[in-house]
Write a protein that holds these residues in place. Structure first.
Motif, PDB file in Angstrom:
ATOM      1  N   TYR A   4       0.956  -0.914   0.005  1.00 53.54           N
ATOM      2  CA  TYR A   4      -0.168   0.731  -0.120  1.00 53.54           C
ATOM      3  C   TYR A   4       1.006   1.005  -0.083  1.00 53.54           C
ATOM      4  N   CYS A   5       2.308   1.207   0.240  1.00 54.49           N
ATOM      5  CA  CYS A   5       2.810   2.383   0.625  1.00 54.49           C
ATOM      6  C   CYS A   5       4.392   2.573   0.058  1.00 54.49           C
ATOM      7  N   ASN A   6       4.456   1.631  -0.450  1.00 53.06           N
ATOM      8  CA  ASN A   6       5.939   1.779  -1.337  1.00 53.06           C
ATOM      9  C   ASN A   6       5.143   1.048  -2.960  1.00 53.06           C
ATOM     10  N   LEU A   7       4.373   0.744  -3.143  1.00 54.88           N
ATOM     11  CA  LEU A   7       3.961   0.158  -4.436  1.00 54.88           C
ATOM     12  C   LEU A   7       3.127   1.321  -5.386  1.00 54.88           C
ATOM     13  N   LEU A   8       1.963   1.237  -4.339  1.00 59.90           N
ATOM     14  CA  LEU A   8       1.137   2.530  -4.592  1.00 59.90           C
ATOM     15  C   LEU A   8       0.862   3.786  -3.757  1.00 59.90           C
ATOM     16  N   GLY A   9       1.609   3.776  -2.717  1.00 58.68           N
ATOM     17  CA  GLY A   9       2.113   5.214  -2.312  1.00 58.68           C
ATOM     18  C   GLY A   9       1.558   6.026  -1.559  1.00 58.68           C
ATOM     19  N   PHE A  10       0.639   5.429  -0.782  1.00 59.66           N
ATOM     20  CA  PHE A  10      -0.259   5.269   0.330  1.00 59.66           C
ATOM     21  C   PHE A  10       1.364   6.299   1.814  1.00 59.66           C
ATOM     22  N   GLU A  11       0.583   7.853   2.568  1.00 63.10           N
ATOM     23  CA  GLU A  11       1.672   7.231   3.220  1.00 63.10           C
ATOM     24  C   GLU A  11       0.946   7.122   4.852  1.00 63.10           C
ATOM     25  N   VAL A  12       1.854   6.333   5.997  1.00 63.39           N
ATOM     26  CA  VAL A  12       1.478   5.988   7.067  1.00 63.39           C
ATOM     27  C   VAL A  12       1.144   7.481   7.665  1.00 63.39           C
ATOM     28  N   GLY A  60      -4.951  -8.141  -6.394  1.00 63.94           N
ATOM     29  CA  GLY A  60      -5.313  -8.123  -5.437  1.00 63.94           C
ATOM     30  C   GLY A  60      -4.214  -8.091  -4.455  1.00 63.94           C
ATOM     31  N   ASP A  61      -4.111  -6.971  -2.977  1.00 66.35           N
ATOM     32  CA  ASP A  61      -3.051  -7.551  -2.630  1.00 66.35           C
ATOM     33  C   ASP A  61      -2.663  -8.437  -1.118  1.00 66.35           C
ATOM     34  N   PRO A  62      -1.485  -8.142  -1.494  1.00 69.74           N
ATOM     35  CA  PRO A  62      -0.669  -9.168  -0.918  1.00 69.74           C
ATOM     36  C   PRO A  62      -1.700 -10.365   0.156  1.00 69.74           C
ATOM     37  N   ASP A  63      -2.566  -9.938   0.442  1.00 72.65           N
ATOM     38  CA  ASP A  63      -3.772 -10.966   1.492  1.00 72.65           C
ATOM     39  C   ASP A  63      -4.807 -11.385   0.766  1.00 72.65           C
ATOM     40  N   GLY A  64      -4.668 -11.184  -0.622  1.00 77.91           N
ATOM     41  CA  GLY A  64      -5.472 -11.543  -1.399  1.00 77.91           C
ATOM     42  C   GLY A  64      -7.200 -10.334  -1.846  1.00 77.91           C
ATOM     43  N   ASN A  65      -6.933  -9.307  -0.952  1.00 76.71           N
ATOM     44  CA  ASN A  65      -8.127  -8.335  -0.950  1.00 76.71           C
ATOM     45  C   ASN A  65      -8.004  -7.828  -2.314  1.00 76.71           C
ATOM     46  N   ALA A  95       7.067  -2.498 -11.702  1.00 75.80           N
ATOM     47  CA  ALA A  95       7.414  -3.255 -10.234  1.00 75.80           C
ATOM     48  C   ALA A  95       6.522  -4.853 -10.704  1.00 75.80           C
ATOM     49  N   GLU A  96       6.270  -4.872 -11.569  1.00 76.13           N
ATOM     50  CA  GLU A  96       6.204  -6.284 -12.095  1.00 76.13           C
ATOM     51  C   GLU A  96       5.113  -7.285 -11.928  1.00 76.13           C
ATOM     52  N   TYR A  97       4.316  -6.373 -11.404  1.00 75.35           N
ATOM     53  CA  TYR A  97       2.788  -6.700  -9.962  1.00 75.35           C
ATOM     54  C   TYR A  97       1.408  -6.948 -10.783  1.00 75.35           C
ATOM     55  N   PRO A  98       1.285  -7.936 -10.574  1.00 70.23           N
ATOM     56  CA  PRO A  98       0.008  -8.564 -12.098  1.00 70.23           C
ATOM     57  C   PRO A  98      -1.417  -7.291 -11.269  1.00 70.23           C
ATOM     58  N   LEU A  99      -2.007  -8.121 -12.392  1.00 70.61           N
ATOM     59  CA  LEU A  99      -3.115  -7.683 -12.319  1.00 70.61           C
ATOM     60  C   LEU A  99      -4.582  -8.362 -12.672  1.00 70.61           C
ATOM     61  N   THR A 100      -5.564  -8.450 -12.272  1.00 66.99           N
ATOM     62  CA  THR A 100      -6.692  -9.253 -12.327  1.00 66.99           C
ATOM     63  C   THR A 100      -7.836  -8.820 -13.451  1.00 66.99           C
ATOM     64  N   GLY A 101      -7.154  -7.866 -13.549  1.00 69.83           N
ATOM     65  CA  GLY A 101      -8.402  -6.928 -14.884  1.00 69.83           C
ATOM     66  C   GLY A 101      -8.498  -5.721 -14.980  1.00 69.83           C
ATOM     67  N   ALA A 102      -8.879  -4.956 -15.798  1.00 73.14           N
ATOM     68  CA  ALA A 102      -8.602  -3.645 -16.296  1.00 73.14           C
ATOM     69  C   ALA A 102     -10.040  -3.799 -17.298  1.00 73.14           C
ATOM     70  N   SER A 103     -10.973  -2.882 -16.892  1.00 69.53           N
ATOM     71  CA  SER A 103     -12.228  -2.287 -17.330  1.00 69.53           C
ATOM     72  C   SER A 103     -12.638  -1.076 -18.447  1.00 69.53           C
ATOM     73  N   ASP A 104     -12.962  -0.524 -19.100  1.00 71.36           N
ATOM     74  CA  ASP A 104     -14.012   0.295 -19.504  1.00 71.36           C
ATOM     75  C   ASP A 104     -15.859   0.646 -18.540  1.00 71.36           C
ATOM     76  N   ALA A 112      -2.925   6.667 -15.365  1.00 74.38           N
ATOM     77  CA  ALA A 112      -1.520   6.209 -16.072  1.00 74.38           C
ATOM     78  C   ALA A 112      -0.787   5.613 -15.301  1.00 74.38           C
ATOM     79  N   GLU A 113      -0.335   6.629 -14.426  1.00 76.34           N
ATOM     80  CA  GLU A 113       1.016   7.134 -13.504  1.00 76.34           C
ATOM     81  C   GLU A 113       0.588   5.702 -12.691  1.00 76.34           C
ATOM     82  N   ILE A 114       0.312   5.479 -11.871  1.00 71.72           N
ATOM     83  CA  ILE A 114      -0.462   3.999 -10.792  1.00 71.72           C
ATOM     84  C   ILE A 114       0.213   2.611 -12.364  1.00 71.72           C
ATOM     85  N   LEU A 115      -0.374   2.878 -13.227  1.00 71.42           N
ATOM     86  CA  LEU A 115      -0.220   1.680 -14.116  1.00 71.42           C
ATOM     87  C   LEU A 115       0.582   1.314 -14.182  1.00 71.42           C
ATOM     88  N   ALA A 116       1.337   2.011 -15.092  1.00 74.07           N
ATOM     89  CA  ALA A 116       3.198   2.551 -15.575  1.00 74.07           C
ATOM     90  C   ALA A 116       3.508   2.001 -14.399  1.00 74.07           C
TER      91      ALA A 116
END
Length: 165
Positions: free
Chosen positions: A30-38, A120-125, A101-110, A92-96
């Motif tokens: 959540y922080c290092n990949l998605l950029g949230f701050e503690v 999915g997060d590391p716990d499958g959420n 990071a080669e983090y897998p997507l489970t889907g992408a929709s319009d 677009a920036e988070i997709l890039a």
């Protein structure tokens, strides 16, 4: 109960609190990949994280879940947490970033009203990262109901947002 009541139009979902197996692993996502701050630690088993200095958008805790496996897919519970990005370029920036990071997507929709990335997060959420199209671009049926759909997201078009400036 009064069936005439409707929730106030300015109501928003303030935060989500997730049970996780490994707090550090979740903070990495959540922080290092998605950029949230503690924003704060709550003892040694919970941390609150945010975007832009809000007190917290996401709470992560191991109070009842430390070291446990993900919840079964075919059970009741949270389907996904949706994180709304302010602009298409932000999405677009988070997709890039996810691709780098080669983090897998489970889907992408319009969805007509929005464009979304699913993972999915590391716990499958489930996690949805999305932006809303401006409301004046939404399509409505003659009866006033909103037209929504699920079509494949044009990823190349989305990434072209990074080329404009």
């Amino acid at each position: 109960m009064d069936s005439e009541y409707t929730i106030p139009s300015k109501t928003r979902i303030g935060h989500v609190h997730l049970k996780v197996a490994d707090l550090e692993r979740s903070l990495d996502f959540y922080c290092n990949l998605l950029g949230f701050e503690v924003t704060t630690m709550y003892g040694s088993q919970a941390e609150f994280i945010s975007a832009g200095g809000y007190h917290h958008h996401i709470g992560l805790n191991t109070w009842h879940s430390r070291g446990l496996p993900p919840a079964p897919t075919n059970s009741v519970g949270l389907f996904h947490t949706a994180i709304l990005y302010p602009t298409r370029k932000d999405l677009a920036e988070i997709l890039a970033r996810l691709r780098k990071a080669e983090y897998p997507l489970t889907g992408a929709s319009d969805h007509g009203v929005s464009e979304a990335l699913y993972l999915g997060d590391p716990d499958g959420n489930g996690v949805e990262l999305y932006w809303d199209r401006p409301k004046n671009l939404w399509i409505y049926e003659p009866d006033g109901s909103l037209v929504m759909f699920t079509k494949p997201l044009n990823m190349a078009s989305l990434l072209q947002e990074l080329e404009s400036d």
